[in-house]
Design an enzyme around this catalytic site. Structure first.
Site, PDB file in Angstrom:
ATOM      1  N   ARG A 194       0.949  -1.300   0.173  1.00 39.62           N
ATOM      2  CA  ARG A 194       0.011   0.013  -0.087  1.00 39.62           C
ATOM      3  C   ARG A 194       0.885   1.207  -0.155  1.00 39.62           C
ATOM      4  NH1 ARG A 194      -0.846   4.829   2.466  1.00 39.62           N
ATOM      5  NH2 ARG A 194      -0.107   3.874   4.391  1.00 39.62           N
ATOM      6  N   ASP A 195       1.592   1.595   1.164  1.00 41.15           N
ATOM      7  CA  ASP A 195       2.109   2.756   1.224  1.00 41.15           C
ATOM      8  C   ASP A 195       3.546   2.920   0.124  1.00 41.15           C
ATOM      9  OD1 ASP A 195       2.623   5.220   2.318  1.00 41.15           O
ATOM     10  OD2 ASP A 195       3.996   4.440   3.804  1.00 41.15           O
ATOM     11  N   HIS A 227       7.186   4.688  11.983  1.00 37.94           N
ATOM     12  CA  HIS A 227       7.214   4.645  10.361  1.00 37.94           C
ATOM     13  C   HIS A 227       8.178   5.661  10.078  1.00 37.94           C
ATOM     14  CE1 HIS A 227       4.603   4.071   6.854  1.00 37.94           C
ATOM     15  NE2 HIS A 227       5.327   4.987   6.423  1.00 37.94           N
ATOM     16  N   HIS A 275      10.917   7.056   7.073  1.00 34.19           N
ATOM     17  CA  HIS A 275      11.228   7.080   5.741  1.00 34.19           C
ATOM     18  C   HIS A 275      12.700   7.413   5.921  1.00 34.19           C
ATOM     19  CE1 HIS A 275       7.504   7.581   3.267  1.00 34.19           C
ATOM     20  NE2 HIS A 275       7.117   7.387   4.366  1.00 34.19           N
ATOM     21  N   CYS A 288       6.405   9.873  -0.637  1.00 33.86           N
ATOM     22  CA  CYS A 288       5.305  10.732  -0.359  1.00 33.86           C
ATOM     23  C   CYS A 288       5.027  11.723  -1.416  1.00 33.86           C
ATOM     24  CB  CYS A 288       5.568  11.325   1.063  1.00 33.86           C
ATOM     25  SG  CYS A 288       4.053  12.212   1.572  1.00 33.86           S
ATOM     26  N   ASN A 290      10.118   4.330   2.122  1.00 36.97           N
ATOM     27  CA  ASN A 290      10.122   3.663   3.645  1.00 36.97           C
ATOM     28  C   ASN A 290      11.381   2.873   3.629  1.00 36.97           C
ATOM     29  OD1 ASN A 290       7.317   4.280   4.386  1.00 36.97           O
ATOM     30  ND2 ASN A 290       6.887   3.294   2.413  1.00 36.97           N
TER      31      ASN A 290
END
Length: 299
Positions: free
Chosen positions: A29-30, A220, A222, A253, A262
């Site tokens: 997803r991300d 979370h 990056h 992002c 990430n």
């Protein structure tokens, strides 16, 4: 003569670290929402492969605007066609009631809502104020509870914002508590543009942990400046044991220019193995999935 004792230092560090860490895989997803669109079959294959590695939580899609995030337009088909493995949570991002209803129809095991510490970022990302986002999500959380679906919260820009600069840790703490009080079982704190360092992360987490239970906080990171692993180590030392990561470091992002992907799941697993922290995830298997992920995204 130096009074430094290496054995004492090692023992002190070992005592601070958790015995086990939970890895939340966000690559499908991300990760993929920030990569060029890939075929449905490749998405399904990626999740099926990840399901065989020992991972217990795989974020598999997002029910968001197909116009804004075309990479996630087929999330319903993804969740309906994957080979589900017992005791693995297949979750989805849901920005509103409509998204939640779609996630329920697709049989998502868990859903996630997302807001931010930055008013400007909130407007750019979900076209509303922070207060409005929380009001919107209260409806989502109440409906999810009726369907016995757990809700996870995401809070972005917890270190810095690309539009407003440095983030106040007290604000992060307040919004984390607000999301937990609303009914989120956990809040993932995102260094969205990857500018955090162990010291800034420690200060932020100290403020958050003063108001909210450590066991309900995830991180979370990056990896824009290569600090993600150092920041995760800092979080582990402070008792945080839930870490978001993305196979092959997929992602970025779209609302934060210059932010890279990430932190890679395989890097997090290597760190945990080196620290003697159990994850239940097979590093060799994840490395193989990483090769596949890189091939389908032309990395």
């Amino acid at each position: 003569m130096s009074s430094y004792s290496s054995q004492a230092t090692v023992n002190q560090l070992t005592n601070l670290l958790p015995s086990r860490a939970n890895i939340v895989e966000v690559g499908p997803r991300d990760g993929l929402q920030n990569e060029p669109p890939i075929p449905l079959e490749d998405k399904i294959q990626l999740i099926n492969q990840l399901s065989q590695t020992g991972l217990k939580h795989i974020e598999s899609g997002a029910f968001v605007s197909a116009q804004k995030v075309p990479q996630m337009a087929d999330s319903d088909k993804v969740l309906q066609q994957i080979n589900r493995k017992a005791k693995v949570t297949y979750s989805a991002l849901t920005p509103n009631q409509q998204g939640l209803e779609q996630a329920i129809a697709a049989n998502a095991n868990s859903v996630a809502i997302f807001t931010t510490v930055s008013e400007t970022f909130c407007q750019r990302n979900i076209n509303c104020s922070i207060t409005e986002s929380l009001s919107r999500y209260q409806i989502v959380i109440e409906l999810a509870k009726q369907h016995h679906i757990p809700v996870r919260g995401y809070l972005s820009c917890v270190i810095d914002c690309p539009y407003e600069g440095k983030t106040a840790s007290t604000r992060v703490a307040g919004l984390t508590k607000a999301l937990l009080d609303m009914g989120c079982y956990e809040v993932s704190l995102g260094d969205t543009i990857g500018t955090g360092t162990p010291l800034s992360v420690a200060r932020m987490l100290e403020a958050v942990m003063a108001k909210s239970p450590t066991g309900q906080i995830a991180v979370h990171f990056h990896d824009t400046y290569g600090q993600a692993i150092a920041n995760i180590y800092q979080a582990l030392l402070m008792g945080i044991n839930t870490i978001d990561s993305s196979v092959a470091g997929l992602g970025g992002c779209p609302y934060a220019k210059g932010a890279t992907g990430n932190v890679a799941t395989e890097k997090v697993l290597y760190l945990c193995e080196g620290l003697g922290i159990e994850t239940g995830v097979n590093l060799s298997a994840v490395k193989q999935v990483s090769t596949f992920a890189q091939s389908i995204t032309a990395r």
